[in-house]
Design a protein around this motif. Structure first.
Motif, mmCIF file in Angstrom:
data_model
loop_
_atom_site.group_PDB
_atom_site.id
_atom_site.type_symbol
_atom_site.label_atom_id
_atom_site.label_comp_id
_atom_site.label_asym_id
_atom_site.label_seq_id
_atom_site.Cartn_x
_atom_site.Cartn_y
_atom_site.Cartn_z
ATOM 1 N N UNK A 129 -18.759 -45.571 4.086
ATOM 2 C CA UNK A 129 -19.606 -46.369 4.981
ATOM 3 C C UNK A 129 -19.853 -45.665 6.309
ATOM 4 N N UNK A 130 -19.777 -44.348 6.287
ATOM 5 C CA UNK A 130 -19.931 -43.560 7.498
ATOM 6 C C UNK A 130 -20.699 -42.285 7.158
ATOM 7 N N UNK A 131 -21.340 -41.690 8.142
ATOM 8 C CA UNK A 131 -22.025 -40.411 7.940
ATOM 9 C C UNK A 131 -21.082 -39.226 8.133
ATOM 10 N N UNK A 132 -19.808 -39.497 8.327
ATOM 11 C CA UNK A 132 -18.855 -38.429 8.634
ATOM 12 C C UNK A 132 -18.904 -37.313 7.590
ATOM 13 N N UNK A 133 -18.810 -37.679 6.296
ATOM 14 C CA UNK A 133 -18.795 -36.658 5.250
ATOM 15 C C UNK A 133 -20.039 -35.786 5.289
ATOM 16 N N UNK A 134 -21.183 -36.410 5.402
ATOM 17 C CA UNK A 134 -22.442 -35.670 5.466
ATOM 18 C C UNK A 134 -22.471 -34.748 6.676
ATOM 19 N N UNK A 135 -21.966 -35.231 7.787
ATOM 20 C CA UNK A 135 -22.037 -34.467 9.037
ATOM 21 C C UNK A 135 -21.091 -33.278 9.070
ATOM 22 N N UNK A 136 -20.084 -33.265 8.194
ATOM 23 C CA UNK A 136 -19.138 -32.143 8.189
ATOM 24 C C UNK A 136 -19.243 -31.322 6.902
ATOM 25 N N UNK A 137 -20.394 -31.398 6.249
ATOM 26 C CA UNK A 137 -20.644 -30.526 5.111
ATOM 27 C C UNK A 137 -20.131 -31.010 3.782
ATOM 28 N N UNK A 138 -19.849 -32.315 3.649
ATOM 29 C CA UNK A 138 -19.361 -32.876 2.387
ATOM 30 C C UNK A 138 -20.074 -34.192 2.109
ATOM 31 N N UNK A 139 -21.389 -34.156 1.853
ATOM 32 C CA UNK A 139 -22.171 -35.386 1.653
ATOM 33 C C UNK A 139 -21.907 -36.010 0.291
#
Length: 227
Positions: A137-147
């Protein structure tokens, strides 16, 4: 029977080992130099992400658990699947005793795109001992290269109070440097026995990944396959 290395006398063996040792020492010094350059990298400030942990929502800064440094393994996730990425499962199964990181003011956790309840169930199924968090539920993964639907990655962060900074990232074979398994296997006379490797004629070689332990193998060794 597999092809064997040549048999030589002890002096010849020592001479060739000494020649190899020169290259091994040069590689060690180069890794020291790379680490020194890594310590001099700049960093980028991160937004105030909220992830999901076993006990509910948690801010990225809180995942440090009071430490100043954080290593995050971004675990691949396949929605609706009982068995997740075999490579990620095998790789992270190596890290069962991480208390030594306390001496370095650091923590190592797993973050995945899977829903937290499914992630915790999978953690239990395969016997993984690291803390797991969800960025579903966060963009964290996408933002650190793991979308979502993307590959695995390793990211490192530094915390200064409530502010979190990203200091390093790698993916693909760059993650190998964290693995003791590959280091041990590469010492063996036959190595990883994968077709891409440069090996002498007649050495046993198999398709890439075919000798890796799969998710169900890891569960059978360390976890609860029926969980």
């Amino acid at each position: 029977m597999n092809t064997l290395p040549p048999i030589v006398d002890a002096d010849t063996w020592q001479h060739q080992l000494d020649a190899l040792r020169i290259r091994e020492k040069a590689a060690t010094r180069e890794l020291d130099a790379i680490a020194a350059q890594r310590r001099r990298l700049p960093m980028v400030e991160m937004p105030e992400y909220t992830l999901e942990g076993a006990d509910g929502p948690v801010l990225l800064a809180e995942i440090f658990d009071g430490k100043s440094q954080l290593i995050v393994y971004n675990h691949m996730w396949f929605p609706g699947e009982k068995w997740q990425c075999g490579g990620c499962t095998w790789f992270t199964s190596q890290f069962t005793r991480l208390g030594f990181l306390d001496n370095y003011d650091a923590r190592f956790v797993i973050v995945t795109q899977g829903p937290i309840d499914e992630a915790i169930a999978y953690q239990r199924r395969v016997g993984n001992t690291m803390a797991w968090y969800s960025t579903a539920n966060s963009t964290f993964g996408t933002d650190v290269g793991a979308p979502p639907g993307g590959e695995f990655a390793v990211n490192v962060f530094l915390r200064d109070g409530d502010k979190v900074y990203r200091t390093w990232h790698t993916n693909g074979r760059g993650v190998e440097q964290l693995s003791y398994s590959f280091a041990l296997i590469d010492l063996l006379p036959y190595g990883r026995q994968e077709q891409w490797q440069d090996s002498p004629e007649g050495w046993p070689q198999s398709p890439t990944y075919s000798r890796w332990s799969g998710s169900q193998d890891i569960a059978a060794h360390y976890g609860d396959p029926e969980a």
